[in-house]
Design a protein around this motif. Sequence first.
Motif, PDB file in Angstrom:
ATOM      1  N   ASN A 168      -6.245   7.430   6.924  1.00  0.00           N
ATOM      2  CA  ASN A 168      -4.986   8.134   6.695  1.00  0.00           C
ATOM      3  C   ASN A 168      -4.304   8.465   8.023  1.00  0.00           C
ATOM      4  O   ASN A 168      -3.083   8.398   8.139  1.00  0.00           O
ATOM      5  CB  ASN A 168      -5.226   9.415   5.887  1.00  0.00           C
TER       6      ASN A 168
ATOM      7  N   GLU B 293       0.849  -1.194   0.000  1.00  0.00           N
ATOM      8  CA  GLU B 293       0.000   0.000   0.000  1.00  0.00           C
ATOM      9  C   GLU B 293       0.883   1.242   0.000  1.00  0.00           C
ATOM     10  O   GLU B 293       1.797   1.356   0.816  1.00  0.00           O
ATOM     11  CB  GLU B 293      -0.895   0.039   1.246  1.00  0.00           C
TER      12      GLU B 293
ATOM     13  N   SER C 187       1.660   4.943   0.905  1.00  0.00           N
ATOM     14  CA  SER C 187       1.186   5.887   1.920  1.00  0.00           C
ATOM     15  C   SER C 187       1.503   7.333   1.537  1.00  0.00           C
ATOM     16  O   SER C 187       0.832   8.250   1.970  1.00  0.00           O
ATOM     17  CB  SER C 187       1.784   5.566   3.290  1.00  0.00           C
ATOM     18  N   ASN C 188       2.534   7.527   0.723  1.00  0.00           N
ATOM     19  CA  ASN C 188       2.866   8.886   0.295  1.00  0.00           C
ATOM     20  C   ASN C 188       3.689   8.816  -0.984  1.00  0.00           C
ATOM     21  O   ASN C 188       4.575   7.967  -1.109  1.00  0.00           O
ATOM     22  CB  ASN C 188       3.659   9.611   1.394  1.00  0.00           C
TER      23      ASN C 188
ATOM     24  N   ARG D 245       3.432   5.048  10.405  1.00  0.00           N
ATOM     25  CA  ARG D 245       4.705   5.549   9.871  1.00  0.00           C
ATOM     26  C   ARG D 245       5.510   6.272  10.949  1.00  0.00           C
ATOM     27  O   ARG D 245       6.733   6.184  10.988  1.00  0.00           O
ATOM     28  CB  ARG D 245       4.460   6.476   8.682  1.00  0.00           C
TER      29      ARG D 245
ATOM     30  N   ARG E  53      -2.631   5.319   9.315  1.00  0.00           N
ATOM     31  CA  ARG E  53      -1.413   4.983   8.575  1.00  0.00           C
ATOM     32  C   ARG E  53      -0.283   5.971   8.874  1.00  0.00           C
ATOM     33  O   ARG E  53       0.886   5.588   8.904  1.00  0.00           O
ATOM     34  CB  ARG E  53      -1.721   4.925   7.078  1.00  0.00           C
TER      35      ARG E  53
ATOM     36  N   CYS F 246       0.116  11.865   4.990  1.00  0.00           N
ATOM     37  CA  CYS F 246      -0.472  10.648   4.407  1.00  0.00           C
ATOM     38  C   CYS F 246      -1.698  11.029   3.596  1.00  0.00           C
ATOM     39  O   CYS F 246      -2.632  11.646   4.103  1.00  0.00           O
ATOM     40  CB  CYS F 246      -0.836   9.656   5.510  1.00  0.00           C
TER      41      CYS F 246
ATOM     42  N   CYS G  35       5.827   3.207   0.899  1.00  0.00           N
ATOM     43  CA  CYS G  35       4.739   2.227   0.981  1.00  0.00           C
ATOM     44  C   CYS G  35       4.948   1.262   2.138  1.00  0.00           C
ATOM     45  O   CYS G  35       6.059   1.093   2.630  1.00  0.00           O
ATOM     46  CB  CYS G  35       4.585   1.425  -0.312  1.00  0.00           C
ATOM     47  N   SER G  36       3.853   0.640   2.547  1.00  0.00           N
ATOM     48  CA  SER G  36       3.939  -0.403   3.573  1.00  0.00           C
ATOM     49  C   SER G  36       3.714  -1.741   2.887  1.00  0.00           C
ATOM     50  O   SER G  36       2.874  -1.853   1.977  1.00  0.00           O
ATOM     51  CB  SER G  36       2.890  -0.176   4.672  1.00  0.00           C
TER      52      SER G  36
ATOM     53  N   GLU H 171      -2.985   8.570   1.353  1.00  0.00           N
ATOM     54  CA  GLU H 171      -3.158   7.272   0.687  1.00  0.00           C
ATOM     55  C   GLU H 171      -4.604   6.968   0.303  1.00  0.00           C
ATOM     56  O   GLU H 171      -4.877   6.411  -0.747  1.00  0.00           O
ATOM     57  CB  GLU H 171      -2.637   6.196   1.638  1.00  0.00           C
ATOM     58  N   THR H 172      -5.559   7.284   1.198  1.00  0.00           N
ATOM     59  CA  THR H 172      -6.954   6.936   0.927  1.00  0.00           C
ATOM     60  C   THR H 172      -7.822   8.195   0.978  1.00  0.00           C
ATOM     61  O   THR H 172      -7.377   9.268   1.383  1.00  0.00           O
ATOM     62  CB  THR H 172      -7.501   5.930   1.970  1.00  0.00           C
TER      63      THR H 172
END
Length: 367
Positions: free
Chosen positions: A275, A149, A151-152, A282, A278, A266, A166-167, A268-269
Motif C-alpha cells: 500500500n 488495480e 487503489s482507493n 499515486r 502504491r 491507499c 485505479c491504476s 488496496e491490499t
Amino acid sequence: MQTLLDKLNALRARFEETATLITDPAVLADQTRYVRLAREYKELEDLMQARKEYAALLQNLSEAKTLLMTETDAELKEMAREEISESEARLPEMEERIKLMLIPKDPEDAKNAILEIRGGTGGDEAALFAGDLFRMYAKYCERKGWHLEVSNANEGAVGGFKEIVCSVTGDSVYGTLKYESGVHRVQRVPQTETQGRVHTSAATVAVLPEAEPFDVEIQEGLIKWDTFRSSGAGGQNVNKVESGVRLRYPWKNPNTGQTEEILIECTETRDQPKNKERALARLRTFIYDREHQKYVDDIASRRKTLVSTGDRSAKIRTYNYPQGRITDHRIGYTIYNLPAFMDGDIQDCIDHLIVAENAERLKDAEL
C-alpha cells in the motif's frame, strides 16, 4: 517540394545516431535520457521499415511502367499492367500510414494510466452511474489484456462509488484511455424513482499518465506516514491489522509558488508495504500531472482539437438508457448498442476519436 521519401531519408542519420547512443555507457547510466532515446529509436526503427517498403513499392511501380512502355511481348506487358494496378492501389494506403507515423507522438501515450471516476451531480444516482462506468472500464481493460488495480474507493450510500481511483497497466494505456477524460452524462430512470421519470446525472472521468520514478523528484524524508485499519470487504484481518496507509507531503505549486499539502490514502491490499508503494506511485502521478498541466495547456492553446483539449470539465458523452443510445458530442458519434457498450465494448468509439484527432493532426502538420 520535399517528397515523402525525402522526409524519410532525412531521418536516417538520426536513426543511426540513436542506435549508437543507446549503447553508450554514459547514456545507459542516465535512466531518464536512456528511456527517452530508446523510445525514439523504436519509433525511428518503425519509420525506417516503412521507408524500405515504400521505396521498394515506388521502385516496382517505376520498373513496371518502364516495362510497359518498352516491352513488345504481350504476356509481359499484361504482367506489367497488373503490377502497376496493384502498386497504385497500395500506394495511397501506405502514404497515409507513413504520414501518421511522421506526426510527432505524444511522449505520454506509451505510459500506464491512473483512472479516476467521481460521481457528479445527481446524488445517489450519480454514484451508481460512476459504478457502472467503473465496471465498463474494468471489462474493457479485461478485453485489452490490461491489468487494473483499485487503489482507493469511496462507496455510495446505495451502491456504486462517490469516488474510485485505479491504476491501469499494459500496452499504450494512456494513449488509448486519454479520450475518456471529461464529464459523462446519463439519462435514465433511477432505482430510487417511484414515478418512473427520467433523470439526468453525471460522473467525471480523469485519465492521467502514470509518472515513472525518474519523471518526478520526491524528497521521501518530507513524507509523513500514518497507518490505519481499513474498512469494507476483506474479512476479519482488515479490521485487526493497520494495513491502510495515509501520506502527507508538502509540495510547492509551481503556478502559485505556494506550498500545499498533498494527502493520499491507499487501502488496496492487506499488505502495508504494498500500500505504501502504491501511495507513492499515486503521489508521483499527482505531482507529475500538476507540473505538466502547463505543458498540456500550451499544447491545447496552440492546437485545440475537437477530441482532446485537455479540458476535464467538458461534457463529452451522453448515455441515454430509454433509447439505448450513446452519443459522443466531440465527433457527433451516435450508436444504439448501450448494453454492449456498458459491458466494455467501447473500442469502436475510441477508434473514431483516434481517427478524428489524427485527421486534425495531419492537417496541422501539413503532411
